[in-house]
Design an enzyme around this catalytic site. Structure first.
Site, PDB file in Angstrom:
ATOM      1  N   ALA A  91       0.820  -1.213   0.000  1.00 26.21           N
ATOM      2  CA  ALA A  91       0.000   0.000   0.000  1.00 26.21           C
ATOM      3  C   ALA A  91       0.857   1.268   0.000  1.00 26.21           C
ATOM      4  O   ALA A  91       2.092   1.220   0.052  1.00 26.21           O
ATOM      5  CB  ALA A  91      -0.925  -0.013   1.207  1.00 26.21           C
ATOM      6  N   HIS A  92       0.149   2.416  -0.013  1.00 24.00           N
ATOM      7  CA  HIS A  92       0.842   3.709  -0.132  1.00 24.00           C
ATOM      8  C   HIS A  92       1.746   3.996   1.071  1.00 24.00           C
ATOM      9  O   HIS A  92       1.440   3.666   2.200  1.00 24.00           O
ATOM     10  CB  HIS A  92      -0.159   4.852  -0.332  1.00 24.00           C
ATOM     11  CG  HIS A  92      -1.206   4.970   0.721  1.00 24.00           C
ATOM     12  ND1 HIS A  92      -2.359   5.687   0.539  1.00 24.00           N
ATOM     13  CD2 HIS A  92      -1.294   4.479   1.973  1.00 24.00           C
ATOM     14  CE1 HIS A  92      -3.102   5.640   1.629  1.00 24.00           C
ATOM     15  NE2 HIS A  92      -2.471   4.909   2.509  1.00 24.00           N
ATOM     16  N   ASN A  93       2.886   4.596   0.771  1.00 24.21           N
ATOM     17  CA  ASN A  93       3.870   5.050   1.771  1.00 24.21           C
ATOM     18  C   ASN A  93       4.515   3.925   2.567  1.00 24.21           C
ATOM     19  O   ASN A  93       5.144   4.170   3.602  1.00 24.21           O
ATOM     20  CB  ASN A  93       3.254   6.074   2.711  1.00 24.21           C
ATOM     21  CG  ASN A  93       2.925   7.379   2.007  1.00 24.21           C
ATOM     22  OD1 ASN A  93       1.788   7.586   1.575  1.00 24.21           O
ATOM     23  ND2 ASN A  93       3.914   8.246   1.863  1.00 24.21           N
TER      24      ASN A  93
END
Length: 348
Positions: free
Chosen positions: A243-245
């Protein structure tokens, strides 16, 4: 690639025992090998195949002593598995070199794209404005490379891969079929007035460092802001969601069907089993090992921890707990019986 046993031995640092002039054309499994192939023996359980294999040459350890007569040429090395890895890499590079044909007439490569020497772009692939592709990289068929994407040297990008805008891929990376790099992160903000979820723009990117291999249909989301980071030497299996980051440390390996929620930080040299779930914003220390199907929902601060279960616990504790848990039905039945007997005695 066709090469004599003696020349191959020079390349891999082996000692030849047998015919040094036998020609080797391809690697094969020991039980399936035929004339012209080279195979290896590292696991004693496969030794019986050595005495009837049709291979022309076999990699064996320096101290291996055959128990029966053998016909293949032996190439003795200190590290069989390591040598096999290097040998397969040589054959893979040779295959790529034979199929490299620069830019296909059926590819769409914008005029602003920077292509290094000996780059191949396959049929129906698209490379958008501002992208750059390093020396020796092979882009196979039906790949999409978005605007301002940077791909390093000597990479292999298999069919169906999508690398979306502004993402970065380092040198010597392998992206298998249908990998998606830089899709939007799963970011939505609830609206208290309407009850709807409003999309949070995802304006960051994905940065993949050198020597990363990503399995088929794995997805790595772009950051909301900043970068989702996959550091050097990471190996990701098929069907993983990052997922993001998220940040994944050097030389960490993750097996298939794992899911890593937003902003999780995984240290270096970690080993994550199949179907593991890692919660958002969790941090895993260097060397953490997580058994298959476990769920990690808290920070792991001690290096080299071994985890199992869902929610996770120290793996030896999980094994002891499971040993008790699986007997609970019989324990409960026994307790019910004893309680019934006690009640009958009280009534009397």
């Amino acid at each position: 690639m066709k090469i004599s046993a003696s020349k191959l031995a020079q390349m891999i640092g082996a000692t030849v025992e047998g015919d040094p002039d036998v020609i080797i054309s391809s690697p094969a499994k020991i039980e399936e090998a035929g004339p012209g192939s080279i195979t290896f023996l590292a696991n004693p359980a496969y030794e019986h195949h050595l005495y009837n294999t049709r291979a022309s040459a076999v990699l064996v350890s320096l101290d291996f002593t055959p128990r029966e007569a053998i016909s293949p040429t032996l190439l003795r090395v200190a590290d069989v598995y390591g040598t096999v890895s290097n040998l397969l890499a040589v054959y893979q590079q040779d295959e790529a070199a034979q199929t490299r044909r620069a830019v296909s007439a059926h590819a769409a490569v914008e005029h602003t794209v920077q292509l290094g020497d000996n780059v191949r772009v396959g049929k129906f692939s698209v490379v958008e404005d501002g992208a750059s592709i390093g020396k020796g990289t092979v882009i196979l068929d039906q790949v999409y490379v978005g605007p301002n994407v940077s791909i390093g040297k000597n990479c292999v990008v298999y069919p169906g891969v999508r690398i979306l805008r502004d993402c970065v891929v380092g040198d010597d990376c392998i992206l298998h079929a249908n990998v998606v790099i830089g899709g939007d992160g799963f970011g939505f903000a609830p609206d208290p007035e309407t009850g709807r979820y409003n999309k949070v723009p995802q304006i960051g990117n994905v940065v993949i460092h050198d020597r990363v291999e990503i399995g088929a249909s794995t997805t790595i989301d772009r950051a909301t802001m900043g970068s989702t980071v996959i550091r050097s030497g990471v190996k990701l299996d098929n069907l993983i969601q990052v997922a993001h980051n998220v940040e994944i440390g050097e030389n960490t390996v993750i097996a298939a069907l794992a899911g890593i929620a937003g902003s999780a930080k995984i240290g270096k040299n970690c080993r994550i089993g199949g179907q593991v779930g890692i919660g958002g914003h969790c941090t895993l220390a260097d060397g953490t090992q997580v058994q298959a199907q476990s769920g990690v929902i808290n920070n792991i601060t001690k290096p080299d921890a071994k985890l199992g279960g869902s929610p996770h616990m120290h793996y030896p504790d999980y094994l002891r707990s499971y040993a008790v848990f699986k007997h609970l039905p019989s324990v409960v039945a026994k307790l019910k019986k004893e309680i019934a007997e006690l009640r009958s005695q009280i009534v009397k």
